[in-house]
Write a protein that holds these residues in place. Sequence first.
Motif, PDB file in Angstrom:
ATOM      1  N   GLY A  81      -8.182   6.181   5.749  1.00 15.90           N
ATOM      2  CA  GLY A  81      -7.525   6.758   4.586  1.00 15.90           C
ATOM      3  C   GLY A  81      -7.044   5.756   3.559  1.00 15.90           C
ATOM      4  O   GLY A  81      -6.172   6.064   2.754  1.00 15.90           O
ATOM      5  N   TYR A  82      -7.635   4.551   3.556  1.00 17.35           N
ATOM      6  CA  TYR A  82      -7.188   3.527   2.601  1.00 17.35           C
ATOM      7  C   TYR A  82      -7.578   3.861   1.160  1.00 17.35           C
ATOM      8  O   TYR A  82      -7.005   3.349   0.225  1.00 17.35           O
ATOM      9  CB  TYR A  82      -7.805   2.173   2.956  1.00 17.35           C
ATOM     10  N   MET A  83      -8.619   4.647   0.995  1.00 15.49           N
ATOM     11  CA  MET A  83      -9.088   5.067  -0.334  1.00 15.49           C
ATOM     12  C   MET A  83      -9.678   3.938  -1.166  1.00 15.49           C
ATOM     13  O   MET A  83      -9.742   4.033  -2.392  1.00 15.49           O
ATOM     14  CB  MET A  83      -7.970   5.755  -1.125  1.00 15.49           C
ATOM     15  N   VAL A 126     -12.680   5.408  -3.037  1.00 15.81           N
ATOM     16  CA  VAL A 126     -12.418   6.203  -4.233  1.00 15.81           C
ATOM     17  C   VAL A 126     -12.266   5.285  -5.439  1.00 15.81           C
ATOM     18  O   VAL A 126     -12.851   5.506  -6.508  1.00 15.81           O
ATOM     19  CB  VAL A 126     -11.147   7.050  -4.035  1.00 15.81           C
ATOM     20  N   ILE A 145     -15.225  11.060  -5.241  1.00 18.34           N
ATOM     21  CA  ILE A 145     -14.855  11.168  -3.831  1.00 18.34           C
ATOM     22  C   ILE A 145     -13.422  11.667  -3.742  1.00 18.34           C
ATOM     23  O   ILE A 145     -12.557  11.208  -4.491  1.00 18.34           O
ATOM     24  CB  ILE A 145     -14.942   9.793  -3.144  1.00 18.34           C
ATOM     25  N   ARG A 146     -13.206  12.587  -2.841  1.00 20.35           N
ATOM     26  CA  ARG A 146     -11.828  12.965  -2.530  1.00 20.35           C
ATOM     27  C   ARG A 146     -11.627  12.779  -1.045  1.00 20.35           C
ATOM     28  O   ARG A 146     -12.503  13.077  -0.248  1.00 20.35           O
ATOM     29  CB  ARG A 146     -11.563  14.413  -2.924  1.00 20.35           C
ATOM     30  N   LEU A 147     -10.433  12.288  -0.712  1.00 20.83           N
ATOM     31  CA  LEU A 147     -10.161  11.944   0.672  1.00 20.83           C
ATOM     32  C   LEU A 147      -8.896  12.678   1.094  1.00 20.83           C
ATOM     33  O   LEU A 147      -7.909  12.667   0.369  1.00 20.83           O
ATOM     34  CB  LEU A 147      -9.962  10.433   0.750  1.00 20.83           C
ATOM     35  N   PHE A 148      -8.955  13.327   2.243  1.00 18.00           N
ATOM     36  CA  PHE A 148      -7.833  14.158   2.655  1.00 18.00           C
ATOM     37  C   PHE A 148      -7.301  13.750   4.011  1.00 18.00           C
ATOM     38  O   PHE A 148      -8.067  13.409   4.907  1.00 18.00           O
ATOM     39  CB  PHE A 148      -8.250  15.634   2.682  1.00 18.00           C
ATOM     40  N   GLY A 156      -4.387  15.413  -0.095  1.00 17.83           N
ATOM     41  CA  GLY A 156      -4.961  14.234  -0.743  1.00 17.83           C
ATOM     42  C   GLY A 156      -3.920  13.312  -1.323  1.00 17.83           C
ATOM     43  O   GLY A 156      -4.193  12.154  -1.623  1.00 17.83           O
ATOM     44  N   ARG A 157      -2.692  13.830  -1.490  1.00 16.16           N
ATOM     45  CA  ARG A 157      -1.630  13.003  -2.083  1.00 16.16           C
ATOM     46  C   ARG A 157      -0.674  12.556  -0.998  1.00 16.16           C
ATOM     47  O   ARG A 157       0.394  13.134  -0.814  1.00 16.16           O
ATOM     48  CB  ARG A 157      -0.906  13.804  -3.166  1.00 16.16           C
ATOM     49  N   TYR A 158      -1.119  11.566  -0.264  1.00 15.89           N
ATOM     50  CA  TYR A 158      -0.236  11.043   0.776  1.00 15.89           C
ATOM     51  C   TYR A 158       0.289   9.692   0.314  1.00 15.89           C
ATOM     52  O   TYR A 158      -0.464   8.760   0.104  1.00 15.89           O
ATOM     53  CB  TYR A 158      -0.949  10.964   2.138  1.00 15.89           C
ATOM     54  N   VAL A 216     -14.792  13.967   0.961  1.00 11.14           N
ATOM     55  CA  VAL A 216     -15.858  14.834   0.459  1.00 11.14           C
ATOM     56  C   VAL A 216     -16.345  14.318  -0.882  1.00 11.14           C
ATOM     57  O   VAL A 216     -15.593  13.708  -1.646  1.00 11.14           O
ATOM     58  CB  VAL A 216     -15.420  16.314   0.317  1.00 11.14           C
TER      59      VAL A 216
END
Lengths: 313, 180
Positions: free
Chosen positions: A111-113, A116, A134-137, A151-153, A167
């Motif tokens: 989840g480092y993103m 993105v 890209i969206r990461l959840f 997605g907003r962590y 995704v």
Amino acid sequence: MDDKKLKSSPGQKSSRRSFLKGAAALTAAGSAGLLTGGCGGSVSAETMGLQWEEFFKKNYRLMTPEEKQATVDRLERLARIRHDLDIEVSNREPRENVLYGYAFNISRCKGYMDCVEACVRENNLDRRSKTQYIRLFEMDPGQLDPTSGEGRYFHEVPAANKFYMGVQCFHCENAPCIKACPTKATWREPDGIVVVDYDWCIGCRYCLAACPYWGRRFNWGEPEVPLDEINRRQHYLGNRMRMKGVMEKCTFCIQRSREGRLPACAEACPTGSRVFGNLLDPDSEIRFVLKNKKVFRFKEDLGTDPKFWYFMD
Amino acid sequence: MAGQGSVLERIDAVDEPFAKPEIESVRQLTATTVVAMETYQGGEFRVLARKEFIKRFRCSVCHTEKPMAARDGALFTHGDIRINHGRAGDALVCAECHHEKERDFLADSQGLKVDFDHSYQLCGKCHFRQKRDWIGGAHGKRETYWAGERVVQNCTGCHNPHSPAFPRKMPETYSLPLDD
């Protein structure tokens, strides 16, 4: 319906004849605007000529190789004139015996993103509206529907008892977005990449509605990228600058993948969760994943036949 | 046009390996690589070299015949190293991976000498499942190109061997909800 409005503007008698007259005047003004770029008479004859030819060019798929080269040259020249920017627009064709595929390791992503961020920079995505391909959840165990994720962590990752799922466009072989397009501005290339001809897109957003994977993005405004951050290595069907009112999407970084390079997301991932390669090569990493790991595709029951697999260790 | 049947049908229809040399835009990497001592499904592959990134290599420059207390080394020269590898409360000690006599090499528990550039040979002794995936391509990272000769990261390219778990950190950005 509009009787009141028409009546309330005094002295404006509207007839069919005057309406047509007005329409003709508007059209004339419109094409003048096209020629001048809408900013007065300060534009050179060369720019006007380039803009004219750009406006009346064909759909990319109908162009001959010479025409493709010509439009690419025009785009490079226009970038030079307008923004004093040296860009390199490629029109590299798909390669024989190549079908791109992607695999995402949901048990390894932290989840480092980084993916993105790398994607935004590589593909010249609009910074103002924060467009992301890209969206990461962050997901709870047992969940496999990314709409249930967050997605907003704003905390350090990986968090305990969570997993991360990304995704993006899945480049379906049987893509609903392609069928929905009324102008044939989007299609699947022979190497499997679903692309958009930005100059042919009318911005109806039917494809956006048709995609079951939230893979497409719309430019509600003129995309803004700081000049010094523009990626100058571009592809006609990839990361060249989009305009207001057109659709865009992940292209597996077509400007990179067709040169044999990995997409920016796969290269940026520090955890190795992203595997990219040629599905038609029995020796490729992606084929190893499909053969040896537990894989699944998202919403496979829809019959879209995506070329994006999730896998776990 | 593409699209003769589904993806899986197209995949199954191909047996021939992809003719790799035909991609002209794939250039040789500038980084030093070594030929791996393993083979993957496509034959030989290369691994990014490691030794040039080890700051104090070669170790034998300091580690001579002169005896040295391990405790002193952990306090002074190698005081920056925190071992967080192995089970909690039962961390590994230096000599479990490093060769006791020949300091320029690693060694496994049977005393087999392992070159720093081929550390996967040592890591794979315990992490055999990861090694199998790494050889095939489901673990680890390919470097820069999907085409051309296969070059992959070494284990130590991504994992700090003294503390191999990835650190916790803040994410680079955030994602909007899907229905937006």
